[in-house]
Design a protein around this motif. Structure first.
Motif, PDB file in Angstrom:
ATOM      1  N   LEU A 206       0.832  -1.213   0.000  1.00 43.11           N
ATOM      2  CA  LEU A 206       0.000   0.000   0.000  1.00 43.11           C
ATOM      3  C   LEU A 206       0.859   1.253   0.000  1.00 43.11           C
ATOM      4  O   LEU A 206       0.541   2.236  -0.695  1.00 43.11           O
ATOM      5  N   LEU A 207       1.957   1.234   0.754  1.00 43.27           N
ATOM      6  CA  LEU A 207       2.845   2.393   0.805  1.00 43.27           C
ATOM      7  C   LEU A 207       3.492   2.641  -0.552  1.00 43.27           C
ATOM      8  O   LEU A 207       3.547   3.794  -1.039  1.00 43.27           O
ATOM      9  N   VAL A 208       3.978   1.577  -1.175  1.00 42.65           N
ATOM     10  CA  VAL A 208       4.592   1.724  -2.501  1.00 42.65           C
ATOM     11  C   VAL A 208       3.564   2.212  -3.515  1.00 42.65           C
ATOM     12  O   VAL A 208       3.863   3.082  -4.368  1.00 42.65           O
ATOM     13  N   SER A 209       2.357   1.693  -3.437  1.00 37.93           N
ATOM     14  CA  SER A 209       1.307   2.134  -4.361  1.00 37.93           C
ATOM     15  C   SER A 209       0.968   3.603  -4.143  1.00 37.93           C
ATOM     16  O   SER A 209       0.748   4.348  -5.114  1.00 37.93           O
ATOM     17  N   LEU A 210       0.919   4.024  -2.879  1.00 37.56           N
ATOM     18  CA  LEU A 210       0.606   5.417  -2.582  1.00 37.56           C
ATOM     19  C   LEU A 210       1.693   6.347  -3.110  1.00 37.56           C
ATOM     20  O   LEU A 210       1.402   7.384  -3.748  1.00 37.56           O
ATOM     21  N   LEU A 214       1.279   9.043  -6.140  1.00 40.46           N
ATOM     22  CA  LEU A 214       1.579  10.466  -5.931  1.00 40.46           C
ATOM     23  C   LEU A 214       2.582  10.977  -6.952  1.00 40.46           C
ATOM     24  O   LEU A 214       2.417  12.078  -7.511  1.00 40.46           O
ATOM     25  N   LEU A 215       3.616  10.185  -7.216  1.00 42.61           N
ATOM     26  CA  LEU A 215       4.596  10.593  -8.218  1.00 42.61           C
ATOM     27  C   LEU A 215       3.972  10.652  -9.611  1.00 42.61           C
ATOM     28  O   LEU A 215       4.320  11.529 -10.424  1.00 42.61           O
ATOM     29  N   TYR A 216       3.048   9.752  -9.881  1.00 48.95           N
ATOM     30  CA  TYR A 216       2.406   9.767 -11.209  1.00 48.95           C
ATOM     31  C   TYR A 216       1.512  10.994 -11.370  1.00 48.95           C
ATOM     32  O   TYR A 216       1.490  11.615 -12.453  1.00 48.95           O
ATOM     33  N   LEU A 217       0.797  11.358 -10.308  1.00 43.19           N
ATOM     34  CA  LEU A 217      -0.090  12.524 -10.407  1.00 43.19           C
ATOM     35  C   LEU A 217       0.708  13.819 -10.541  1.00 43.19           C
ATOM     36  O   LEU A 217       0.237  14.759 -11.208  1.00 43.19           O
ATOM     37  N   ARG A 218       1.867  13.855  -9.952  1.00 42.10           N
ATOM     38  CA  ARG A 218       2.677  15.080 -10.017  1.00 42.10           C
ATOM     39  C   ARG A 218       3.926  14.861 -10.877  1.00 42.10           C
ATOM     40  O   ARG A 218       4.987  15.385 -10.599  1.00 42.10           O
ATOM     41  N   ARG A 219       3.746  14.116 -11.931  1.00 39.87           N
ATOM     42  CA  ARG A 219       4.893  13.796 -12.781  1.00 39.87           C
ATOM     43  C   ARG A 219       5.428  15.021 -13.514  1.00 39.87           C
ATOM     44  O   ARG A 219       6.583  15.053 -13.937  1.00 39.87           O
ATOM     45  N   ASN A 220       4.588  16.051 -13.655  1.00 30.94           N
ATOM     46  CA  ASN A 220       5.031  17.270 -14.339  1.00 30.94           C
ATOM     47  C   ASN A 220       5.660  18.268 -13.390  1.00 30.94           C
ATOM     48  O   ASN A 220       6.186  19.302 -13.840  1.00 30.94           O
ATOM     49  N   ASN A 221       5.559  18.014 -12.090  1.00 26.60           N
ATOM     50  CA  ASN A 221       6.121  18.943 -11.110  1.00 26.60           C
ATOM     51  C   ASN A 221       6.716  18.137  -9.968  1.00 26.60           C
ATOM     52  O   ASN A 221       6.050  17.840  -8.978  1.00 26.60           O
ATOM     53  N   LEU A 222       7.958  17.759 -10.087  1.00 31.24           N
ATOM     54  CA  LEU A 222       8.639  16.919  -9.093  1.00 31.24           C
ATOM     55  C   LEU A 222       9.664  17.705  -8.289  1.00 31.24           C
ATOM     56  O   LEU A 222      10.630  17.136  -7.759  1.00 31.24           O
ATOM     57  N   GLU A 223       9.443  19.017  -8.172  1.00 24.79           N
ATOM     58  CA  GLU A 223      10.400  19.821  -7.413  1.00 24.79           C
ATOM     59  C   GLU A 223      10.371  19.487  -5.920  1.00 24.79           C
ATOM     60  O   GLU A 223      11.347  19.711  -5.210  1.00 24.79           O
ATOM     61  N   PHE A 224       9.221  18.960  -5.432  1.00 21.56           N
ATOM     62  CA  PHE A 224       9.123  18.672  -4.002  1.00 21.56           C
ATOM     63  C   PHE A 224      10.112  17.558  -3.586  1.00 21.56           C
ATOM     64  O   PHE A 224      10.431  17.414  -2.410  1.00 21.56           O
ATOM     65  N   ILE A 225      10.575  16.774  -4.558  1.00 20.46           N
ATOM     66  CA  ILE A 225      11.537  15.723  -4.215  1.00 20.46           C
ATOM     67  C   ILE A 225      12.838  16.327  -3.708  1.00 20.46           C
ATOM     68  O   ILE A 225      13.521  15.739  -2.860  1.00 20.46           O
TER      69      ILE A 225
END
Length: 269
Positions: A206-210, A214-225
Motif C-alpha cells: 500500500l505504501l509503494v502504491s501510494l 503520488l509521483l504519477y499525479l505530479r509527474r510534471n512537477n517533481l520539485e518537491f523531491i
C-alpha cells in the motif's frame, strides 16, 4: 515275617488323616474374595482410564483446546486414574473482565496447541485445556488462584509441583517459551508453527502504491523531491521510530513482565 509286619500295619491303620484346622477356612475364603475384589478393582480402573482417554481424544479431534468447568476439571484432571499430562490455562476471557493480557496469552496458547495437534508426534500423552473464571469459579477457589492468566501442568501421577506453574511474569507467554517449559516438564517437544502474517507485506504494498500514485499525479512537477525540509522531517521521523522503546522490544523480544530482584516489584514492558 507276616507276624512281624502285623503291628506296623495296625499302627498305620490306626492313624487318622490330617486335616487343616477348622479356623483356616474363613481365612482362605477371605483371601480368595480379596484377590477377586482387587482384580475387579484393577479392571474397573483400566476401563475408566480407557474411557477418559477416548473422551479426551474425541475432544481433541474437534478442537486443540477444550474448555472445562468444575465437574470436567475434577473428573479428567484431579481424579485418578491418569496416564496423561494436562496443560491448563486459567483465564478470564469474558468482555466484562477487561483482561487484555488474557486475550493475548490465549492467542499464543492457541498457536501452541494447534502446533501440537497437527504435528506428527501427536499422541494421547498430552492435552491442552482451558478453565475460564466465569465457567469454573469453584476451580479457582479450590486452587486458591486469584490472578489470570496462569498456566499449570498436571502430571500423570501425583500433585503439581512448584515448577509445574509457568513463570509468566518472568518469561512471558510466547508460544515458544511455553513449548520449552512443557518440554522440561513432560519430555514432549513441540515445534511451534505460526500462521503466516501478511499484514507487513500488505502495508508495504500500500505504501509503494501510494508513493507511486503520488509521483504519477505530479509527474510534471517533481520539485518537491528536492525539498530539504521535507526530507529532514522524514529523517527525523525515522530516527525517532528507530530509537523508540517499541523498536527495542521488537528487536530484543524481552518478556512481557519481569520481577525486580531487589524489591520484588513486577515491571511490565
Amino acid at each position: 515275617m507276616g507276624a512281624r509286619g502285623a503291628p506296623s500295619r495296625r499302627r498305620q491303620a490306626g492313624r487318622r488323616p490330617r486335616y487343616l484346622p477348622t479356623g483356616s477356612f474363613p481365612f482362605l475364603l477371605l483371601l480368595l474374595l480379596l484377590c477377586i475384589q482387587l482384580g475387579g478393582g484393577q479392571k474397573k480402573k483400566e476401563n475408566l482410564l480407557t474411557e477418559k482417554v477416548e473422551q479426551l481424544m474425541e475432544w481433541s479431534s474437534r478442537r486443540s483446546i477444550f474448555r472445562m468447568n468444575g465437574d470436567k476439571f475434577r473428573k479428567f484432571i484431579k481424579a485418578p486414574p491418569r496416564n496423561y499430562s494436562m496443560i491448563v490455562m486459567f483465564t478470564a476471557l469474558q468482555p466484562q473482565r477487561q483482561c487484555s493480557v488474557c486475550r493475548q496469552a490465549n492467542e499464543e496458547y492457541q498457536i501452541l496447541a494447534n502446533s501440537w495437534r497437527y504435528s506428527s508426534a501427536f499422541c494421547n500423552k498430552l492435552f491442552f485445556s482451558m478453565v475460564d473464571y466465569d465457567e469454573g469459579t469453584d476451580v479457582f477457589q479450590q486452587l486458591n488462584m486469584n490472578s489470570a492468566p496462569t498456566f499449570m501442568h498436571f502430571p500423570p501421577k501425583g500433585r503439581p509441583k512448584r515448577a509445574d506453574t509457568f513463570d509468566l511474569q518472568r518469561i512471558g507467554f510466547a508460544a515458544e517459551q511455553l513449548a520449552k517449559w512443557i518440554a522440561d516438564r513432560t519430555d514432549v517437544h513441540i515445534r511451534v508453527f505460526r500462521p503466516p502474517n501478511y499484514s507487513g507485506t500488505i502495508a508495504l504494498a500500500l505504501l509503494v502504491s501510494l508513493v507511486g500514485g503520488l509521483l504519477y499525479l505530479r509527474r510534471n512537477n517533481l520539485e518537491f523531491i528536492y525539498n530539504k525540509t521535507g526530507w529532514a522531517m522524514v529523517s527525523l521521523c525515522i530516527v525517532f521510530a528507530m530509537t523508540s522503546g517499541q523498536m527495542w522490544n521488537h528487536i530484543r523480544g524481552p518478556p512481557y513482565a519481569h520481577k525486580n530482584p531487589h524489591n520484588g516489584q513486577v515491571l511490565f514492558n
